[in-house]
Write a protein that holds these residues in place. Structure first.
Motif, PDB file in Angstrom:
ATOM      1  N   SER A  36      -3.639  71.944   7.304  1.00 24.65           N
ATOM      2  CA  SER A  36      -2.925  71.184   8.336  1.00 24.65           C
ATOM      3  C   SER A  36      -1.942  72.075   9.096  1.00 24.65           C
ATOM      4  N   ALA A  37      -1.299  73.019   8.408  1.00 24.87           N
ATOM      5  CA  ALA A  37      -0.388  73.950   9.088  1.00 24.87           C
ATOM      6  C   ALA A  37      -1.177  74.902   9.994  1.00 24.87           C
ATOM      7  N   PHE A  38      -2.364  75.317   9.538  1.00 30.86           N
ATOM      8  CA  PHE A  38      -3.216  76.188  10.356  1.00 30.86           C
ATOM      9  C   PHE A  38      -3.633  75.463  11.637  1.00 30.86           C
ATOM     10  N   VAL A  39      -4.084  74.217  11.501  1.00 36.11           N
ATOM     11  CA  VAL A  39      -4.490  73.440  12.673  1.00 36.11           C
ATOM     12  C   VAL A  39      -3.299  73.199  13.599  1.00 36.11           C
ATOM     13  N   ALA A  40      -2.125  72.924  13.047  1.00 30.30           N
ATOM     14  CA  ALA A  40      -0.926  72.732  13.869  1.00 30.30           C
ATOM     15  C   ALA A  40      -0.625  73.990  14.687  1.00 30.30           C
ATOM     16  N   GLU A  41      -0.770  75.161  14.073  1.00 25.86           N
ATOM     17  CA  GLU A  41      -0.548  76.415  14.807  1.00 25.86           C
ATOM     18  C   GLU A  41      -1.599  76.595  15.900  1.00 25.86           C
ATOM     19  N   LEU A  42      -2.864  76.270  15.585  1.00 28.04           N
ATOM     20  CA  LEU A  42      -3.911  76.376  16.605  1.00 28.04           C
ATOM     21  C   LEU A  42      -3.595  75.486  17.805  1.00 28.04           C
ATOM     22  N   LEU A  43      -3.092  74.287  17.542  1.00 21.70           N
ATOM     23  CA  LEU A  43      -2.768  73.365  18.629  1.00 21.70           C
ATOM     24  C   LEU A  43      -1.554  73.833  19.436  1.00 21.70           C
ATOM     25  N   ARG A  44      -0.650  74.567  18.806  1.00 20.22           N
ATOM     26  CA  ARG A  44       0.470  75.148  19.548  1.00 20.22           C
ATOM     27  C   ARG A  44      -0.041  76.257  20.464  1.00 20.22           C
ATOM     28  N   PRO A  63      -2.800  77.921  27.416  1.00 20.05           N
ATOM     29  CA  PRO A  63      -3.187  76.624  27.985  1.00 20.05           C
ATOM     30  C   PRO A  63      -4.512  76.738  28.739  1.00 20.05           C
ATOM     31  N   GLY A  64      -5.233  75.628  28.776  1.00 19.98           N
ATOM     32  CA  GLY A  64      -6.494  75.583  29.503  1.00 19.98           C
ATOM     33  C   GLY A  64      -7.710  75.886  28.649  1.00 19.98           C
ATOM     34  N   VAL A  65      -7.527  76.441  27.465  1.00 18.70           N
ATOM     35  CA  VAL A  65      -8.651  76.729  26.576  1.00 18.70           C
ATOM     36  C   VAL A  65      -9.061  75.428  25.895  1.00 18.70           C
ATOM     37  N   ASP A 102      -4.699  72.607  24.820  1.00 20.14           N
ATOM     38  CA  ASP A 102      -5.756  71.782  25.430  1.00 20.14           C
ATOM     39  C   ASP A 102      -7.047  71.805  24.622  1.00 20.14           C
ATOM     40  N   LEU A 103      -6.963  72.228  23.378  1.00 20.94           N
ATOM     41  CA  LEU A 103      -8.128  72.396  22.519  1.00 20.94           C
ATOM     42  C   LEU A 103      -8.850  71.069  22.263  1.00 20.94           C
ATOM     43  N   LYS A 104     -10.184  71.112  22.426  1.00 22.05           N
ATOM     44  CA  LYS A 104     -11.028  69.941  22.153  1.00 22.05           C
ATOM     45  C   LYS A 104     -12.098  70.243  21.115  1.00 22.05           C
ATOM     46  N   GLN A 105     -12.536  71.507  21.029  1.00 23.66           N
ATOM     47  CA  GLN A 105     -13.610  71.878  20.117  1.00 23.66           C
ATOM     48  C   GLN A 105     -13.251  73.149  19.363  1.00 23.66           C
ATOM     49  N   ILE A 106     -13.636  73.185  18.088  1.00 24.96           N
ATOM     50  CA  ILE A 106     -13.510  74.379  17.279  1.00 24.96           C
ATOM     51  C   ILE A 106     -14.871  74.644  16.658  1.00 24.96           C
ATOM     52  N   ALA A 107     -15.343  75.885  16.744  1.00 22.40           N
ATOM     53  CA  ALA A 107     -16.614  76.255  16.134  1.00 22.40           C
ATOM     54  C   ALA A 107     -16.401  77.456  15.227  1.00 22.40           C
ATOM     55  N   THR A 108     -17.075  77.438  14.081  1.00 23.76           N
ATOM     56  CA  THR A 108     -17.083  78.579  13.167  1.00 23.76           C
ATOM     57  C   THR A 108     -18.523  78.857  12.790  1.00 23.76           C
ATOM     58  N   VAL A 109     -18.751  79.978  12.140  1.00 23.20           N
ATOM     59  CA  VAL A 109     -20.104  80.290  11.687  1.00 23.20           C
ATOM     60  C   VAL A 109     -20.560  79.250  10.671  1.00 23.20           C
ATOM     61  N   GLU A 110     -19.648  78.767   9.830  1.00 21.52           N
ATOM     62  CA  GLU A 110     -19.992  77.823   8.776  1.00 21.52           C
ATOM     63  C   GLU A 110     -20.260  76.412   9.295  1.00 21.52           C
ATOM     64  N   SER A 156     -21.994  77.518  21.755  1.00 23.78           N
ATOM     65  CA  SER A 156     -22.095  76.100  21.406  1.00 23.78           C
ATOM     66  C   SER A 156     -20.916  75.304  21.964  1.00 23.78           C
ATOM     67  N   LEU A 157     -19.898  76.000  22.427  1.00 30.89           N
ATOM     68  CA  LEU A 157     -18.694  75.354  22.941  1.00 30.89           C
ATOM     69  C   LEU A 157     -18.759  75.192  24.451  1.00 30.89           C
ATOM     70  N   ALA A 158     -18.176  74.109  24.929  1.00 34.24           N
ATOM     71  CA  ALA A 158     -18.174  73.835  26.368  1.00 34.24           C
ATOM     72  C   ALA A 158     -16.813  74.170  26.967  1.00 34.24           C
ATOM     73  N   GLY A 159     -16.810  74.402  28.262  1.00 38.36           N
ATOM     74  CA  GLY A 159     -15.550  74.619  28.972  1.00 38.36           C
ATOM     75  C   GLY A 159     -15.042  76.041  28.837  1.00 38.36           C
ATOM     76  N   SER A 160     -13.743  76.180  28.874  1.00 35.09           N
ATOM     77  CA  SER A 160     -13.062  77.463  28.783  1.00 35.09           C
ATOM     78  C   SER A 160     -12.929  77.829  27.301  1.00 35.09           C
ATOM     79  N   VAL A 161     -13.622  78.886  26.874  1.00 38.07           N
ATOM     80  CA  VAL A 161     -13.738  79.217  25.453  1.00 38.07           C
ATOM     81  C   VAL A 161     -12.970  80.499  25.115  1.00 38.07           C
TER      82      VAL A 161
END
Length: 166
Positions: A98-106, A15-17, A110-118, A38-43
């Motif tokens: 969608s299952a990958f994103v659901a796991e990330l949200l679990r 939590p908090g990321v 508090d996730l707001k931003q996702i960054a990748t190299v691509e 490139s990401l703001a907040g707690s990364v």
């Protein structure tokens, strides 16, 4: 300290990321640093072990520049509050987006931003089923002038092109 790569389902919540950088991050070069910054907040950073090509196309796996322990050290040195290593295996490869994103949200509620190299995405927390494109990464030359790398920490090795002589 990191125990080693875990499956997504084994990862405990962080939590908090609010920002998550995703990638292999081998070498944690200036491009990787730009993605994290490139990401703001707690990364936090999410890295894969082994390299995804070890599962997808083993004959194309590049030589590693850094160990998992070194990647964790380097990613923490540029300001991440956590680094999680996900075991890249056939099960993860077969996971739907969608299952990958659901796991990330679990894992990162508090996730707001996702960054990748691509690409960089802004996650709209109000509408959990939507990923919205965000601005592209800043110009690498301008980024380098603005933020100099931490000297003596990041490896300077560069992989030669496949047809390039060492």
């Amino acid at each position: 300290m990191l125990n080693g790569p875990e499956t997504l389902s084994e990862l405990q919540p962080h939590p908090g990321v609010s920002g998550l950088a995703i990638g292999v991050f081998d070498g944690v070069h200036l491009g990787h640093q730009a993605v994290v910054r490139s990401l703001a907040g707690s990364v936090a950073a999410l890295t894969f072990e082994p390299h995804p090509l070890a599962v997808i196309a083993p004959e194309r796996v590049p030589a590693r520049l850094t160990s998992l322990e070194q990647r964790v050290k380097y990613l923490r040195a540029i300001g991440t509050v956590a680094v999680v290593a996900v075991k890249f295996d056939a099960a993860l490869r077969g996971l739907s987006s969608s299952a990958f994103v659901a796991e990330l949200l679990r894992i990162f509620p508090d996730l707001k931003q996702i960054a990748t190299v691509e690409a960089i995405f802004l996650y709209n927390a109000a509408q959990r089923d939507e990923m919205l494109p965000r601005k592209p990464l800043p110009d690498p030359e301008a980024e380098q002038k603005r933020r100099e790398p931490l000297e003596g920490i990041f490896p300077g090795a560069v992989r030669p092109a496949p047809n390039e002589k060492k």
